[in-house]
Design a protein around this motif. Structure first.
Motif, mmCIF file in Angstrom:
data_model
loop_
_atom_site.group_PDB
_atom_site.id
_atom_site.type_symbol
_atom_site.label_atom_id
_atom_site.label_comp_id
_atom_site.label_asym_id
_atom_site.label_seq_id
_atom_site.Cartn_x
_atom_site.Cartn_y
_atom_site.Cartn_z
ATOM 1 N N ARG A 106 -32.849 -16.779 -1.938
ATOM 2 C CA ARG A 106 -34.033 -16.034 -1.943
ATOM 3 C C ARG A 106 -34.619 -16.150 -0.451
ATOM 4 N N ALA A 107 -34.725 -17.576 0.233
ATOM 5 C CA ALA A 107 -35.373 -17.707 1.577
ATOM 6 C C ALA A 107 -34.392 -16.734 2.550
ATOM 7 N N LEU A 108 -32.987 -17.008 2.492
ATOM 8 C CA LEU A 108 -32.364 -16.335 3.122
ATOM 9 C C LEU A 108 -32.314 -14.727 3.271
ATOM 10 N N ARG A 109 -32.393 -14.326 1.798
ATOM 11 C CA ARG A 109 -32.435 -12.835 1.877
ATOM 12 C C ARG A 109 -33.913 -12.380 2.318
ATOM 13 N N ALA A 110 -34.744 -13.226 2.241
ATOM 14 C CA ALA A 110 -36.029 -12.681 2.667
ATOM 15 C C ALA A 110 -36.115 -12.530 4.128
ATOM 16 N N ALA A 111 -35.126 -13.611 4.743
ATOM 17 C CA ALA A 111 -35.208 -13.688 6.298
ATOM 18 C C ALA A 111 -34.080 -12.518 7.047
ATOM 19 N N GLY A 112 -33.481 -11.778 5.816
ATOM 20 C CA GLY A 112 -32.506 -10.696 6.401
ATOM 21 C C GLY A 112 -31.160 -11.551 6.622
ATOM 22 N N ARG A 113 -30.945 -12.621 6.381
ATOM 23 C CA ARG A 113 -29.837 -13.222 6.653
ATOM 24 C C ARG A 113 -28.793 -13.067 5.352
ATOM 25 N N GLN A 114 -28.358 -11.639 5.303
ATOM 26 C CA GLN A 114 -27.569 -11.397 4.134
ATOM 27 C C GLN A 114 -26.244 -11.932 4.064
ATOM 28 N N THR A 115 -25.440 -12.126 5.230
ATOM 29 C CA THR A 115 -24.188 -12.668 5.040
ATOM 30 C C THR A 115 -24.070 -14.007 4.706
ATOM 31 N N GLU A 116 -25.150 -15.036 5.173
ATOM 32 C CA GLU A 116 -25.165 -16.228 4.637
ATOM 33 C C GLU A 116 -25.652 -16.550 3.134
ATOM 34 N N ALA A 117 -26.554 -15.320 2.848
ATOM 35 C CA ALA A 117 -26.777 -15.536 1.229
ATOM 36 C C ALA A 117 -25.580 -15.107 0.447
ATOM 37 N N ASP A 118 -25.174 -14.051 0.909
ATOM 38 C CA ASP A 118 -23.802 -13.485 0.200
ATOM 39 C C ASP A 118 -22.748 -14.825 0.032
ATOM 40 N N SER A 119 -22.612 -15.448 1.315
ATOM 41 C CA SER A 119 -21.664 -16.744 1.039
ATOM 42 C C SER A 119 -21.951 -17.661 -0.125
ATOM 43 N N LEU A 120 -23.371 -17.950 0.013
ATOM 44 C CA LEU A 120 -23.766 -18.894 -1.017
ATOM 45 C C LEU A 120 -23.743 -18.416 -2.515
ATOM 46 N N GLN A 121 -24.034 -17.237 -2.489
ATOM 47 C CA GLN A 121 -23.970 -16.471 -3.975
ATOM 48 C C GLN A 121 -22.722 -16.337 -4.172
ATOM 49 N N GLY A 122 -21.722 -16.257 -3.493
ATOM 50 C CA GLY A 122 -20.209 -15.906 -3.819
ATOM 51 C C GLY A 122 -20.014 -14.412 -4.657
ATOM 52 N N ALA A 123 -19.253 -13.607 -3.956
ATOM 53 C CA ALA A 123 -18.944 -12.434 -4.319
ATOM 54 C C ALA A 123 -18.025 -12.383 -5.153
ATOM 55 N N PHE A 124 -18.124 -11.490 -6.346
ATOM 56 C CA PHE A 124 -16.960 -11.162 -7.172
ATOM 57 C C PHE A 124 -16.738 -9.681 -6.953
ATOM 58 N N ASP A 125 -15.293 -9.314 -7.053
ATOM 59 C CA ASP A 125 -15.110 -7.748 -6.948
ATOM 60 C C ASP A 125 -15.491 -7.273 -7.980
#
Ligand SMILES: Cc1cc2nc3c(=O)[nH]c(=O)nc-3n(C[C@H](O)[C@H](O)[C@H](O)COP(=O)(O)O)c2cc1C
Ligand SMILES: Nc1ncnc2c1ncn2[C@@H]1O[C@H](COP(=O)(O)OP(=O)(O)OP(=O)(O)O)[C@@H](O)[C@H]1O
Length: 204
Positions: free
Chosen positions: A164-183
């Protein structure tokens, strides 16, 4: 391995009743890499034991209901991500202030309706009115499996709070990597067996 993502059944906590199961419990907002490891451990144990796997979750996430945080992902995305992990059942407890007043003992009775041979949670799991129940209370009734914490590359634990903190700070790539994407998991493709949820199942 190809997963059949149409077999997962979604029920409310009042509907579920099983003679055997293995359960993973949590709010699982974002279904991040830590959640994925916890849920996968339960699903794998259930497959080995040839019993149904159950992911028991809460909607909206309790922290959102108590106004503490913004929600990371929609219910549909949460169900899609959990389905992708291969759970047989997802139990969705509608979390509101009435539900939050339920006692820890009453929640243990709810879990008992699934006759779990083991339950997977993190060390900090709490439940029941005013968070009165803890892992020790859970372990007094069931076999409990404590998840090994999943950390990011820098060694910090992965958590919904951090994402949440990374997304709020606009750090989407880091947030995505912690969340772990699925196709291709934005749509839920399992079977919705409750009328209570706030979206409609995808027509196949
Ligand atoms: C029956 C029940 C009652 C709860 N009541 C409260 C409450 O009064 N206050 C609170 O902050 N959280 C309450 N919670 C939420 C839990 O503290 C916790 O967030 C939830 O069990 C999900 O676990 P997790 O946060 O580890 O994912 C309750 C949970 C359950 C299952
Ligand atoms: N990094 C992690 N590794 C393993 N288990 C985790 C991890 N993060 C959370 N869990 C466990 O997953 C379950 C659900 O956690 P929860 O939904 O509270 O996620 P969270 O990331 O801790 O959320 P928040 O940051 O909002 O408190 C809990 O039992 C928790 O201990």
């Amino acid at each position: 391995m190809d997963l059949d993502t149409t077999k997962t059944q979604v029920l409310s906590d009042t509907q579920i009743s099983l003679s055997r199961s293995i359960i993973a419990i949590g709010a699982f907002d974002g279904v991040h890499r830590g959640h994925q490891a916890l849920i996968s451990a339960a699903v794998n144990e259930a497959r080995t034991a040839k019993v149904p796997s159950v992911v028991w979750t809460f909607d909206p996430p309790p922290k959102v209901v108590f106004g503490r945080v913004p929600q990371l992902c929609t219910l549909e995305e949460k169900l899609a991500r959990i389905t992708r992990l291969g759970a047989d059942y997802i139990v969705v407890a509608s979390f509101n202030r009435h539900y939050a007043a339920k006692s820890a003992k009453s929640f243990l009775d709810d879990l008992g309706r699934c006759n779990p041979s083991s339950i997977h949670v993190g060390q900090d799991f709490r439940f029941g009115r005013k968070q009165s129940g803890d892992v020790g209370d859970l372990a007094s009734c069931f076999n409990v499996n404590i998840a090994t914490p999943v950390n990011c590359d820098a060694g910090e634990p992965v958590s919904s709070t951090r994402i949440r903190a990374l997304r709020a700070a606009g750090r989407q790539t880091e947030a995505d990597s912690l969340q772990g994407a699925f196709d291709k998991v934005s749509q839920f493709t399992g079977r919705l067996l409750t009328e209570d949820l706030r979206f409609k199942e995808t027509t196949q």
